[in-house]
Enzyme design. Sequence first.
Site, PDB file in Angstrom:
ATOM      1  N   THR A 134      37.756  40.513  44.593  1.00 53.70           N
ATOM      2  CA  THR A 134      37.134  39.981  43.636  1.00 53.70           C
ATOM      3  C   THR A 134      36.298  39.216  44.036  1.00 53.70           C
ATOM      4  O   THR A 134      36.490  39.378  45.431  1.00 53.70           O
ATOM      5  CB  THR A 134      38.117  38.424  42.759  1.00 53.70           C
ATOM      6  OG1 THR A 134      37.629  37.869  42.684  1.00 53.70           O
ATOM      7  CG2 THR A 134      38.730  38.255  44.652  1.00 53.70           C
ATOM      8  N   ASP A 135      34.861  39.108  42.937  1.00 56.09           N
ATOM      9  CA  ASP A 135      33.585  37.667  43.228  1.00 56.09           C
ATOM     10  C   ASP A 135      34.423  36.555  44.277  1.00 56.09           C
ATOM     11  O   ASP A 135      34.088  35.970  45.202  1.00 56.09           O
ATOM     12  CB  ASP A 135      32.576  37.272  42.523  1.00 56.09           C
ATOM     13  CG  ASP A 135      33.338  37.101  41.848  1.00 56.09           C
ATOM     14  OD1 ASP A 135      34.490  36.688  41.436  1.00 56.09           O
ATOM     15  OD2 ASP A 135      32.857  36.765  40.320  1.00 56.09           O
ATOM     16  N   GLU A 136      35.850  36.157  43.998  1.00 57.46           N
ATOM     17  CA  GLU A 136      36.158  34.577  43.832  1.00 57.46           C
ATOM     18  C   GLU A 136      36.530  34.627  45.925  1.00 57.46           C
ATOM     19  O   GLU A 136      36.812  32.982  45.850  1.00 57.46           O
ATOM     20  CB  GLU A 136      37.554  34.677  43.502  1.00 57.46           C
ATOM     21  CG  GLU A 136      37.213  34.619  42.183  1.00 57.46           C
ATOM     22  CD  GLU A 136      38.609  34.564  41.442  1.00 57.46           C
ATOM     23  OE1 GLU A 136      39.426  33.361  41.330  1.00 57.46           O
ATOM     24  OE2 GLU A 136      38.967  35.019  40.002  1.00 57.46           O
ATOM     25  N   TYR A 160      45.580  32.210  44.775  1.00 58.66           N
ATOM     26  CA  TYR A 160      45.389  33.628  45.185  1.00 58.66           C
ATOM     27  C   TYR A 160      43.585  34.396  45.652  1.00 58.66           C
ATOM     28  O   TYR A 160      43.606  35.102  46.325  1.00 58.66           O
ATOM     29  CB  TYR A 160      44.221  33.392  43.383  1.00 58.66           C
ATOM     30  CG  TYR A 160      43.226  35.040  43.057  1.00 58.66           C
ATOM     31  CD1 TYR A 160      44.115  36.202  43.331  1.00 58.66           C
ATOM     32  CD2 TYR A 160      42.275  34.905  42.435  1.00 58.66           C
ATOM     33  CE1 TYR A 160      43.711  37.305  42.888  1.00 58.66           C
ATOM     34  CE2 TYR A 160      42.050  36.249  42.153  1.00 58.66           C
ATOM     35  CZ  TYR A 160      42.458  37.421  41.979  1.00 58.66           C
ATOM     36  OH  TYR A 160      41.780  38.307  41.369  1.00 58.66           O
ATOM     37  N   ALA A 162      42.262  33.380  48.275  1.00 55.13           N
ATOM     38  CA  ALA A 162      42.580  33.394  50.067  1.00 55.13           C
ATOM     39  C   ALA A 162      43.517  34.385  49.975  1.00 55.13           C
ATOM     40  O   ALA A 162      43.642  35.171  51.226  1.00 55.13           O
ATOM     41  CB  ALA A 162      43.404  32.390  50.257  1.00 55.13           C
ATOM     42  N   LYS A 164      43.330  37.510  48.355  1.00 57.66           N
ATOM     43  CA  LYS A 164      42.409  38.324  48.218  1.00 57.66           C
ATOM     44  C   LYS A 164      41.595  38.652  49.348  1.00 57.66           C
ATOM     45  O   LYS A 164      41.666  39.779  50.062  1.00 57.66           O
ATOM     46  CB  LYS A 164      41.962  38.674  47.126  1.00 57.66           C
ATOM     47  CG  LYS A 164      42.484  38.737  45.488  1.00 57.66           C
ATOM     48  CD  LYS A 164      43.150  39.618  45.230  1.00 57.66           C
ATOM     49  CE  LYS A 164      42.705  40.795  44.908  1.00 57.66           C
ATOM     50  NZ  LYS A 164      43.391  42.565  44.981  1.00 57.66           N
ATOM     51  N   GLY A 294      40.616  22.199  42.403  1.00 60.81           N
ATOM     52  CA  GLY A 294      40.188  22.720  43.020  1.00 60.81           C
ATOM     53  C   GLY A 294      38.762  23.619  42.588  1.00 60.81           C
ATOM     54  O   GLY A 294      38.513  24.773  42.761  1.00 60.81           O
TER      55      GLY A 294
HETATM   56  P1  NAD Z   1      46.685  42.003  35.955  1.00 60.14           P
HETATM   57  O1  NAD Z   1      47.024  40.913  36.518  1.00 60.14           O
HETATM   58  O2  NAD Z   1      46.188  42.187  34.620  1.00 60.14           O
HETATM   59  O3  NAD Z   1      47.744  43.618  36.958  1.00 60.14           O
HETATM   60  C1  NAD Z   1      48.287  43.715  37.467  1.00 60.14           C
HETATM   61  C2  NAD Z   1      49.060  44.768  37.444  1.00 60.14           C
HETATM   62  O4  NAD Z   1      49.088  44.741  39.403  1.00 60.14           O
HETATM   63  C3  NAD Z   1      50.111  44.615  37.115  1.00 60.14           C
HETATM   64  O5  NAD Z   1      50.459  45.655  36.423  1.00 60.14           O
HETATM   65  C4  NAD Z   1      51.698  44.430  37.943  1.00 60.14           C
HETATM   66  O6  NAD Z   1      52.937  44.777  37.444  1.00 60.14           O
HETATM   67  C5  NAD Z   1      51.301  45.728  38.963  1.00 60.14           C
HETATM   68  N1  NAD Z   1      51.835  44.775  40.623  1.00 60.14           N
HETATM   69  C6  NAD Z   1      51.581  43.445  40.678  1.00 60.14           C
HETATM   70  N2  NAD Z   1      52.682  43.114  41.752  1.00 60.14           N
HETATM   71  C7  NAD Z   1      52.934  44.595  42.377  1.00 60.14           C
HETATM   72  C8  NAD Z   1      53.999  45.083  43.187  1.00 60.14           C
HETATM   73  N3  NAD Z   1      54.229  44.064  44.263  1.00 60.14           N
HETATM   74  N4  NAD Z   1      53.817  46.224  43.137  1.00 60.14           N
HETATM   75  C9  NAD Z   1      53.105  47.109  42.123  1.00 60.14           C
HETATM   76  N5  NAD Z   1      51.973  46.309  41.117  1.00 60.14           N
HETATM   77  C10 NAD Z   1      52.709  45.114  41.235  1.00 60.14           C
HETATM   78  O7  NAD Z   1      45.523  42.637  36.914  1.00 60.14           O
HETATM   79  P2  NAD Z   1      43.914  43.124  36.072  1.00 60.14           P
HETATM   80  O8  NAD Z   1      43.125  41.697  35.929  1.00 60.14           O
HETATM   81  O9  NAD Z   1      43.961  44.486  35.887  1.00 60.14           O
HETATM   82  O10 NAD Z   1      43.379  42.780  38.513  1.00 60.14           O
HETATM   83  C11 NAD Z   1      43.371  43.761  39.274  1.00 60.14           C
HETATM   84  C12 NAD Z   1      43.277  44.350  40.117  1.00 60.14           C
HETATM   85  O11 NAD Z   1      41.522  43.830  39.935  1.00 60.14           O
HETATM   86  C13 NAD Z   1      43.317  42.936  41.284  1.00 60.14           C
HETATM   87  O12 NAD Z   1      43.251  42.997  42.565  1.00 60.14           O
HETATM   88  C14 NAD Z   1      42.246  41.793  40.898  1.00 60.14           C
HETATM   89  O13 NAD Z   1      42.334  40.739  41.857  1.00 60.14           O
HETATM   90  C15 NAD Z   1      41.230  42.148  40.378  1.00 60.14           C
HETATM   91  N6  NAD Z   1      39.923  41.408  40.534  1.00 60.14           N
HETATM   92  C16 NAD Z   1      40.215  40.902  39.054  1.00 60.14           C
HETATM   93  C17 NAD Z   1      39.601  40.497  38.496  1.00 60.14           C
HETATM   94  C18 NAD Z   1      39.737  39.977  36.553  1.00 60.14           C
HETATM   95  O14 NAD Z   1      38.661  39.660  36.392  1.00 60.14           O
HETATM   96  N7  NAD Z   1      40.842  40.298  36.116  1.00 60.14           N
HETATM   97  C19 NAD Z   1      38.585  40.475  38.953  1.00 60.14           C
HETATM   98  C20 NAD Z   1      37.495  41.222  40.061  1.00 60.14           C
HETATM   99  C21 NAD Z   1      38.730  41.117  40.423  1.00 60.14           C
HETATM  100  P1  TYD Z   2      40.261  33.088  34.035  1.00 59.56           P
HETATM  101  O1  TYD Z   2      39.847  33.865  32.805  1.00 59.56           O
HETATM  102  O2  TYD Z   2      40.848  31.815  33.897  1.00 59.56           O
HETATM  103  O3  TYD Z   2      39.310  33.340  35.779  1.00 59.56           O
HETATM  104  P2  TYD Z   2      39.084  32.677  37.110  1.00 59.56           P
HETATM  105  O4  TYD Z   2      39.913  31.463  36.822  1.00 59.56           O
HETATM  106  O5  TYD Z   2      40.065  33.465  38.089  1.00 59.56           O
HETATM  107  O6  TYD Z   2      38.001  32.446  36.699  1.00 59.56           O
HETATM  108  O7  TYD Z   2      39.362  31.489  33.772  1.00 59.56           O
HETATM  109  C1  TYD Z   2      37.860  31.878  33.419  1.00 59.56           C
HETATM  110  C2  TYD Z   2      36.989  30.378  33.737  1.00 59.56           C
HETATM  111  O8  TYD Z   2      37.664  29.723  32.300  1.00 59.56           O
HETATM  112  C3  TYD Z   2      37.821  29.465  34.428  1.00 59.56           C
HETATM  113  O9  TYD Z   2      36.710  28.372  34.869  1.00 59.56           O
HETATM  114  C4  TYD Z   2      38.708  28.457  33.977  1.00 59.56           C
HETATM  115  C5  TYD Z   2      37.877  28.679  32.891  1.00 59.56           C
HETATM  116  N1  TYD Z   2      39.292  28.382  31.764  1.00 59.56           N
HETATM  117  C6  TYD Z   2      39.669  27.185  30.462  1.00 59.56           C
HETATM  118  O10 TYD Z   2      39.117  26.540  30.826  1.00 59.56           O
HETATM  119  N2  TYD Z   2      40.540  27.081  30.337  1.00 59.56           N
HETATM  120  C7  TYD Z   2      41.821  28.440  30.156  1.00 59.56           C
HETATM  121  O11 TYD Z   2      42.685  27.865  29.745  1.00 59.56           O
HETATM  122  C8  TYD Z   2      41.574  29.234  31.026  1.00 59.56           C
HETATM  123  C9  TYD Z   2      43.073  30.246  31.356  1.00 59.56           C
HETATM  124  C10 TYD Z   2      40.453  29.723  32.046  1.00 59.56           C
END
Ligand code: NAD
Ligand code: TYD
Length: 359
Positions: A134-136, A160, A162, A164, A294
């Site tokens: 992630t970019d975070e 989260y 930290a 990653k 934070g």
């Molecule tokens: P998500 O939470 O929707 O899915 C996570 C999946 O991992 C779930 O199916 C869960 O059951 C599985 N999982 C969790 N713990 C596990 C374990 N111990 N063993 C096996 N499976 C396990 O997450 P997502 O949004 O699809 O994100 C996927 C990846 O992409 C993550 O690594 C996340 O950090 C990264 N990412 C997400 C975003 C975003 O915007 N969602 C952006 C950048 C990077």
């Molecule tokens: P989120 O989808 O949780 O992604 P991330 O925190 O990983 O960027 O949140 C996106 C943005 O929206 C973030 O700045 C937090 C804000 N947010 C709200 O304002 N209200 C909400 O109920 C949620 C879930 C997020």
Amino acid sequence: MSRRLLVTGGAGFIGANFVHHWCQTYPEDRIVVLDALTYAGNRENLAAVESRENFQFIYGDICDRSLVDHILAAEEIDAIAHFAAESHVDRSILGPGAFVQTNVVGTFTLLEAFRQHWQNAGKPEAYRFLHVSTDEVYGSLGPNDPSFSETTPYAPNSPYSASKAGSDHLVRAYYHTYQLPTIITNCSNNYGAYQFPEKLIPLMCIHILMGKQLPVYGDGKNVRDWLYVNDHCRALDVVINRGTPGETYNIGGNNEVENISLVQNLCQIMDELSPNLPVSPAANLITFVKDRPGHDRRYAINANKLTTELGWTPSVTITTGLRLTVEWYLQNRDWWEPLLSEEYQAYYWQNYVASTIKT
Ligand code: NAD
Ligand code: TYD
């Protein structure tokens, strides 16, 4: 060359979209999904591919070394696309332990198992370990700071990010120390089909449909850089096939938006597409609530390296992508309604209600 790919976390949001992308693009490849089906994992997300001969779902934990060893050997895996993670910042604030376990220990377990497997096979050059991050990990930007590049120093601010960041460092170290062919991608916020209701965009869509308040944290001026999930999957495809081991690639949509304007935009799309909303106009539901502790102010990604070196660019604008996403949540009530379970209600109460009660 056809691949034998292990997709961890393939029942989650991005993992499932990636499996669909891969099955459509490379129908000859073998796909094995390993997923622990946490609250965020949903086998329904894979329903369309479950019956394929060269698809296998395995229920299990990435921290289970003997299971991972068995899968790598029995399935003759040559690439891992590693998505499995605890992924929600707010949950990491309420309970960081699971994040360290899955994101750090789980990634370490996969790396160790894959290193052994790669060595046993004679260290083939074509093997890949793609670590989806992630970019975070780069922290928070000020309004005029340049966007994150691959050389921006890490400064994670939430449990989260930290966790990653810790996993990214391990992946990097396995390339430098053992020459394990790893690649890291750091992507901005994704949106699209199959995203769990706790994240901003699905939460707002579902609350609009239910006539519930739309909780915007703080002043609503935090900025995120949004990327349509299918474009993320296309980028990962390019990186697995043509990326250089040991490298990091940033992935982003060039779509910086303040949260409040994103929510207003979603309200407008919903007003237009769904004439019988419980509260109309939907924007009347917007409620500013206590800020996330934070809370990072701004994320922005510079994806020039991926564009210049590998020719990837996003194909879907935010206008089109948001509309497609709203349509998906409108058409897939059967998918999201069961996810609003007791566990989810308990999380919702803890995150949005309990934190505002003065004791
Ligand atoms: P998500 O939470 O929707 O899915 C996570 C999946 O991992 C779930 O199916 C869960 O059951 C599985 N999982 C969790 N713990 C596990 C374990 N111990 N063993 C096996 N499976 C396990 O997450 P997502 O949004 O699809 O994100 C996927 C990846 O992409 C993550 O690594 C996340 O950090 C990264 N990412 C997400 C975003 C975003 O915007 N969602 C952006 C950048 C990077
Ligand atoms: P989120 O989808 O949780 O992604 P991330 O925190 O990983 O960027 O949140 C996106 C943005 O929206 C973030 O700045 C937090 C804000 N947010 C709200 O304002 N209200 C909400 O109920 C949620 C879930 C997020």
